[in-house]
Design a protein around this motif. Structure first.
Motif, PDB file in Angstrom:
ATOM      1  N   LEU A 103       0.805  -1.207   0.000  1.00 19.39           N
ATOM      2  CA  LEU A 103       0.000   0.000   0.000  1.00 19.39           C
ATOM      3  C   LEU A 103       0.838   1.257   0.000  1.00 19.39           C
ATOM      4  O   LEU A 103       0.303   2.354   0.035  1.00 19.39           O
ATOM      5  N   TRP A 104       2.159   1.117  -0.026  1.00 20.10           N
ATOM      6  CA  TRP A 104       3.051   2.269   0.023  1.00 20.10           C
ATOM      7  C   TRP A 104       3.804   2.390  -1.294  1.00 20.10           C
ATOM      8  O   TRP A 104       3.853   1.456  -2.080  1.00 20.10           O
ATOM      9  N   PRO A 105       4.442   3.532  -1.544  1.00 19.72           N
ATOM     10  CA  PRO A 105       5.152   3.699  -2.819  1.00 19.72           C
ATOM     11  C   PRO A 105       6.451   2.928  -2.883  1.00 19.72           C
ATOM     12  O   PRO A 105       7.513   3.466  -3.132  1.00 19.72           O
ATOM     13  N   GLY A 106       6.384   1.636  -2.609  1.00 24.37           N
ATOM     14  CA  GLY A 106       7.547   0.763  -2.773  1.00 24.37           C
ATOM     15  C   GLY A 106       8.492   0.797  -1.598  1.00 24.37           C
ATOM     16  O   GLY A 106       8.500   1.699  -0.776  1.00 24.37           O
ATOM     17  N   MET A 107       9.326  -0.225  -1.479  1.00 28.05           N
ATOM     18  CA  MET A 107      10.304  -0.291  -0.399  1.00 28.05           C
ATOM     19  C   MET A 107      11.570   0.480  -0.742  1.00 28.05           C
ATOM     20  O   MET A 107      12.563   0.392  -0.045  1.00 28.05           O
ATOM     21  N   TYR A 108      11.537   1.225  -1.856  1.00 25.67           N
ATOM     22  CA  TYR A 108      12.686   2.054  -2.195  1.00 25.67           C
ATOM     23  C   TYR A 108      12.850   3.179  -1.183  1.00 25.67           C
ATOM     24  O   TYR A 108      13.932   3.672  -0.958  1.00 25.67           O
ATOM     25  N   HIS A 109      11.743   3.619  -0.596  1.00 24.25           N
ATOM     26  CA  HIS A 109      11.796   4.711   0.352  1.00 24.25           C
ATOM     27  C   HIS A 109      12.000   4.168   1.760  1.00 24.25           C
ATOM     28  O   HIS A 109      11.553   3.080   2.103  1.00 24.25           O
ATOM     29  N   SER A 110      12.647   4.966   2.583  1.00 22.77           N
ATOM     30  CA  SER A 110      12.932   4.555   3.947  1.00 22.77           C
ATOM     31  C   SER A 110      11.685   4.681   4.806  1.00 22.77           C
ATOM     32  O   SER A 110      10.729   5.359   4.451  1.00 22.77           O
ATOM     33  N   PRO A 111      11.669   4.043   5.980  1.00 22.78           N
ATOM     34  CA  PRO A 111      10.501   4.150   6.860  1.00 22.78           C
ATOM     35  C   PRO A 111      10.175   5.586   7.244  1.00 22.78           C
ATOM     36  O   PRO A 111       9.017   5.961   7.329  1.00 22.78           O
ATOM     37  N   GLN A 357      10.845   3.997 -11.751  1.00 20.34           N
ATOM     38  CA  GLN A 357       9.601   3.280 -11.527  1.00 20.34           C
ATOM     39  C   GLN A 357       8.598   4.129 -10.755  1.00 20.34           C
ATOM     40  O   GLN A 357       8.963   5.079 -10.055  1.00 20.34           O
ATOM     41  N   PRO A 358       7.303   3.793 -10.852  1.00 20.63           N
ATOM     42  CA  PRO A 358       6.280   4.550 -10.107  1.00 20.63           C
ATOM     43  C   PRO A 358       6.503   4.521  -8.600  1.00 20.63           C
ATOM     44  O   PRO A 358       6.139   5.463  -7.901  1.00 20.63           O
ATOM     45  N   GLN A 359       7.090   3.434  -8.086  1.00 19.26           N
ATOM     46  CA  GLN A 359       7.310   3.324  -6.650  1.00 19.26           C
ATOM     47  C   GLN A 359       8.338   4.325  -6.134  1.00 19.26           C
ATOM     48  O   GLN A 359       8.470   4.514  -4.926  1.00 19.26           O
ATOM     49  N   PHE A 368      11.473  11.067  -6.600  1.00 18.28           N
ATOM     50  CA  PHE A 368      11.835  11.680  -5.327  1.00 18.28           C
ATOM     51  C   PHE A 368      13.316  12.040  -5.307  1.00 18.28           C
ATOM     52  O   PHE A 368      14.182  11.208  -5.580  1.00 18.28           O
ATOM     53  N   GLY A 369      13.616  13.319  -4.984  1.00 19.68           N
ATOM     54  CA  GLY A 369      15.004  13.768  -4.956  1.00 19.68           C
ATOM     55  C   GLY A 369      15.855  13.016  -3.959  1.00 19.68           C
ATOM     56  O   GLY A 369      17.044  12.791  -4.189  1.00 19.68           O
ATOM     57  N   VAL A 408       8.707   9.606 -13.892  1.00 18.51           N
ATOM     58  CA  VAL A 408       8.478   8.165 -13.945  1.00 18.51           C
ATOM     59  C   VAL A 408       8.601   7.702 -15.394  1.00 18.51           C
ATOM     60  O   VAL A 408       8.060   8.334 -16.309  1.00 18.51           O
ATOM     61  N   GLY A 409       9.326   6.619 -15.606  1.00 18.61           N
ATOM     62  CA  GLY A 409       9.537   6.097 -16.952  1.00 18.61           C
ATOM     63  C   GLY A 409      10.794   6.594 -17.619  1.00 18.61           C
ATOM     64  O   GLY A 409      11.166   6.086 -18.696  1.00 18.61           O
TER      65      GLY A 409
END
Length: 497
Positions: A103-111, A357-359, A368-369, A408-409
């Protein structure tokens, strides 16, 4: 009976600028996560003890309905365990870890990035103000935007594992990502109206100035990052952040500061894409006035550098270019006689490529910068590692430029190299690494520079004592020599200011 799923407000469903914000509501865990395996481990066994925290997770803190107010602290660096009387508790960095990752924008982002975006989404759910003219803008104090985040590394094993690198030290790339996310939240908070309604602005990172690591950051001790808007121009603002980590040896709060950073954000009208006027700043305390004055000097220095870039090269700079290129001519014309303690810049290069990617998008739908900073840092670390022959030690982020947005893309390529080394102090040689990000469009046969990152590393003192030597780096072309001179001059002007 499962609790009902909270639906996002209509502002989310119709706001194309924040495509993933609608997923930031509180959604219960799926019941499938609590299903027992066919052969569960026996109680009391080592495996059972290891799995117990995951099978029976402890309750986690949730954001309350007024989460959009954020944390407001009296000072940038506070080592107190409890917030001052009347202040809200800091945002818990681990509050979003246990939510369903799908449900979140991927695990690429930190908690902590997820936690910040969840808190920021509460502001989007509030009333949306009209585009206020300049006469309706207000002057805000730094305290209005001050926000802090607490990392409970000492007690939260899952959070600690998110930030641990292979050497059981802090993963600095993820911390850079968090700093960018926090700076974005602070800028958003400053630009909001007094009634907490939001204007239709796009706030983006423009640059990051000197980010100096003052002391090592441990991954087993609690950590706090805090900051506020300290300077405002017409459509730009500077956010100063501090990373603090207290210990038994650091009784003084000033000694607890581990890292400082200055982010510059710019505001754009979401409809026209042009620069937008934002709320001004009104420093109150003597410290806030001093910080504002320092930020004003940095802004003047940035404008001066832009003016100098347009000037033609003079005789003195031409002599510096020839001096730098003299050694490279030996490498090209008489390689057998070249200095064995030197190496060409091109021999230190590394690169990697990825599809965006969209995530990896932010709340405005672009990449995201902070994600770009993390990828650039990790490539720079690998470049310094391969060059030095041992694990490098991070010293500072010299400068970051966000020149063009990344969507994205996009096909993104990072190129890195050791730009130059500083060997005046044999006990602490400096390795300056450049990372340049290119957005490539194969269909159009085009490639544009989107970001430039500059990092400085050194090597461990034990490696130097054991005889490890850092080689001198030599530019081969005039374009490389110009880049070296530009960075050397930027470092010199920064240190003298």
């Amino acid at each position: 009976m499962k609790p009902p799923i909270r639906k996002p407000g209509p502002q989310f469903l119709h706001n194309k600028q924040t495509p993933h914000s609608r997923i930031h509501g509180r959604i219960p865990h799926s019941s499938s996560t609590n299903q027992e395996s066919p052969n569960p481990p026996r109680n009391g066994s080592p495996l059972a003890r290891f799995l117990d925290p995951f099978r029976n997770p402890k309750p986690i803190s949730q954001f309350d309905k007024s989460a959009h107010k954020f944390t407001q602290r009296i000072s940038f660096s506070s080592s107190a365990a409890n917030p001052p009387l009347g202040a809200e508790a800091p945002i818990d960095a681990g509050s979003s870890i246990r939510k369903p990752s799908s449900l979140w924008p991927g695990m690429y982002h930190s908690p902590v990035t997820n936690a910040l975006w969840e808190a920021r989404s509460k502001m989007y759910e509030g009333p949306t103000g009209s585009d206020s003219p300049a006469s309706e803008l207000v002057a805000k104090t730094p305290a209005k935007s001050r926000t802090s985040i607490l990392y409970k590394f000492s007690s939260d094993y899952i959070l600690r594992e998110q930030y641990r690198n292979p050497w059981s030290e802090i993963r600095l790339g993820k911390l850079l990502e968090d700093l960018d996310a926090l700076a974005g939240t602070i800028s958003f908070k400053h630009c909001a109206c007094e009634d907490s309604s939001t204007r239709s602005l796009i706030l983006v990172t423009a640059s990051v100035d000197k980010m100096v690591l003052r002391k090592p950051i441990r991954v087993d001790s609690d950590l706090t990052i805090a900051g506020a808007v300290t300077w405002v121009g017409r459509s730009s603002m500077e956010i100063q952040l501090e990373v603090t980590q207290s210990s038994q040896e650091t009784a003084d709060t000033a000694d607890a500061v581990a890292l400082t950073a200055n982010f510059t954000f710019v505001a754009r009208d979401s409809n026209t894409g042009k620069s937008a006027i934002i709320n001004q700043i009104s420093p109150e305390t003597e410290k806030e006035k001093l910080v504002w004055k320092e930020a004003e000097e940095r802004n003047k220095l940035r404008k001066k550098k832009k003016g100098e870039q347009k000037k033609e090269i003079n005789n003195e700079e031409m002599n510096r270019l020839n001096e730098l290129l003299s050694e490279s001519r030996i490498f090209c014309d008489m390689p057998v006689l070249a200095d064995r303690d030197s190496i060409l810049i091109k021999e230190t290069r590394l690169q990697n490529s990825l599809m965006c990617q969209p995530q990896q998008r932010n709340i405005h739908g672009r990449i995201f910068g902070g994600f770009l900073m993390r990828r650039a840092f990790e490539l720079a670390f690998a470049t310094a590692y391969a060059f030095a022959g041992s694990s490098p030690c991070f010293v500072e982020v010299d400068h970051v430029d966000f020149l063009k947005p990344v969507d994205v893309g996009n096909f993104l390529r990072f190129n890195s190299c050791v730009l130059y080394t500083e060997l005046e102090n044999p006990a602490k040689p400096m390795i300056n690494v450049e990372v340049v990000a290119h957005v490539m469009r194969p269909e159009l046969r085009s490639s544009e520079v989107s970001n430039k990152f500059y990092f400085t590393f050194t090597v461990d003192s034990d490696a130097v004592e054991n005889g490890q030597r850092i080689r001198n780096v030599v530019p081969e072309t005039e374009e490389e020599a110009r880049r070296v001179i530009e960075r050397m001059d930027a470092e010199r002007s920064w240190n003298s200011s």
